[in-house]
Design a protein around this motif. Sequence first.
Motif, short mmCIF file in Angstrom:
data_model
loop_
_atom_site.label_atom_id
_atom_site.label_comp_id
_atom_site.label_asym_id
_atom_site.label_seq_id
_atom_site.Cartn_x
_atom_site.Cartn_y
_atom_site.Cartn_z
N GLY A 99 0.78 -1.05 -0.09
CA GLY A 99 -0.03 -0.02 -0.05
C GLY A 99 0.94 1.05 0.14
N SER A 100 2.01 1.17 0.57
CA SER A 100 3.02 2.40 0.78
C SER A 100 4.12 1.96 0.10
N PRO A 101 4.67 1.92 -0.93
CA PRO A 101 5.85 1.87 -1.48
C PRO A 101 6.92 2.83 -1.04
N ARG A 102 8.12 2.70 -0.73
CA ARG A 102 8.99 3.66 -0.41
C ARG A 102 10.42 3.26 -0.61
N SER A 103 11.42 4.07 -0.59
CA SER A 103 12.92 3.75 -0.37
C SER A 103 13.24 4.18 1.02
N PHE A 104 14.18 3.44 1.66
CA PHE A 104 14.69 3.70 2.87
C PHE A 104 16.15 3.71 2.60
N ASP A 105 16.62 5.04 3.24
CA ASP A 105 18.09 5.23 3.25
C ASP A 105 18.75 4.40 4.54
N LEU A 106 19.78 4.24 4.64
CA LEU A 106 20.74 3.26 5.52
C LEU A 106 20.37 3.96 6.96
N ASP A 107 20.39 5.33 7.03
CA ASP A 107 20.15 5.87 8.42
C ASP A 107 18.73 5.25 9.03
N SER A 108 17.79 5.63 8.10
CA SER A 108 16.52 5.23 8.42
C SER A 108 16.28 3.62 8.94
N LEU A 109 16.89 2.97 8.21
CA LEU A 109 17.09 1.44 8.72
C LEU A 109 17.72 1.24 9.89
N LEU A 110 18.50 1.93 10.14
CA LEU A 110 19.17 1.79 11.44
C LEU A 110 18.53 2.29 12.62
N LYS A 111 17.43 3.08 12.35
CA LYS A 111 16.49 3.44 13.56
C LYS A 111 15.34 2.49 14.03
N LEU A 112 15.41 1.47 13.18
CA LEU A 112 14.39 0.15 13.52
C LEU A 112 15.16 -0.54 14.66
N LYS A 113 14.33 -1.22 15.30
CA LYS A 113 14.86 -1.80 16.52
C LYS A 113 15.77 -2.81 16.40
N LEU A 114 17.01 -2.55 16.69
CA LEU A 114 18.28 -3.46 16.32
C LEU A 114 18.30 -4.40 17.44
N GLN A 115 18.86 -5.78 17.16
CA GLN A 115 19.05 -6.81 18.01
C GLN A 115 20.14 -7.41 17.93
N GLU A 116 20.85 -8.01 18.86
CA GLU A 116 21.88 -8.79 18.74
C GLU A 116 21.32 -10.26 18.77
N ARG A 117 21.52 -11.17 17.68
CA ARG A 117 20.99 -12.54 17.64
C ARG A 117 22.31 -13.47 17.35
#
Length: 302
Positions: A99-117
């Motif tokens: 419904g909402s196609p978009r492009s993400f730059d790397l900085d915006s992706l790094l703002k997602l909830k990062l986890q160590e696995r």
Amino acid sequence: MLIRTASDIVPSEITPQAVYLNRRQFMAASAGLLLPLSAIAALPAGKSPYSTSDTPNSRKDITSYNNFYEFGTGKDEPALYAGRLKTRPWTVTVDGEVGSPRSFDLDSLLKLKLQERIYRMRCVEGWSMVIPWIGFPLAELLKQVQPNSRAKFVAFETALRPGEMPGVARRVLDWPYREGLRMDEAMHPLTIMAVGLYGDVLPGQNGAPIRLVVPWKYGFKSIKSVTRIHLVEKQPPTSWNLAAPGEYGFYSNVNPEVDHPRWSQATERRIGEFFKRKTLPFNGYGEQVAGLYRGMDLRKNF
């Protein structure tokens, strides 16, 4: 941003495994990390419930023995040549049946909830590693673009930069590299987009700046240096399935009972170990993912 390759790193700079596994000491040793400090600070304390209890391979193992054919077919070639890849700026486009196609730059992706696995990773060639990834669930990214009811599969595409990727001149595969997952596989909580390992940004040879990680499948399903994610209604073509359909199926789940036509999949050798070990169904993640394939013939759907 400075991204260091394996050849730049001396043993004294590698975080000792005992320190890494001690959260407090590890965070204290991480003051100079290249990931944004705000992102590191937001990592949840303690061990992720998705992590294996297996001891991780050393950073040297993980960054010096790689498959990344865009930089060469030898295991050492990615570490030698991947430093050419320019990872800033970097954009990942997510489109298709959304419904909402978009492009993400790397900085915006790094703002997602990062986890160590810490995940077991198994290569179809018979070797394996245990890798401490830093990433976010792919589901969190897909939810932002609002998949519609026609989105049955997720297709992925790697960057194609001949000037930076000397391996593509060999035409080993039909470039750019492509992979795909079924929608429920992509939304499974084990499936992540990795942006780092061992508390640092991804080295080029490991798929910088962002790659897919699907720990219950063979390693070639975990596509590197992703630039496009496309949600589709029909099963998408994938690079190795196109190149050798009798050897590389779309699903490519780790199954010790289904041999590759040229070698057995019943055992594996973990890098750094001498003796082989038995290969576990779904790479040891059967309890979490076997239900995704209930009723399927896993010999036919290999």
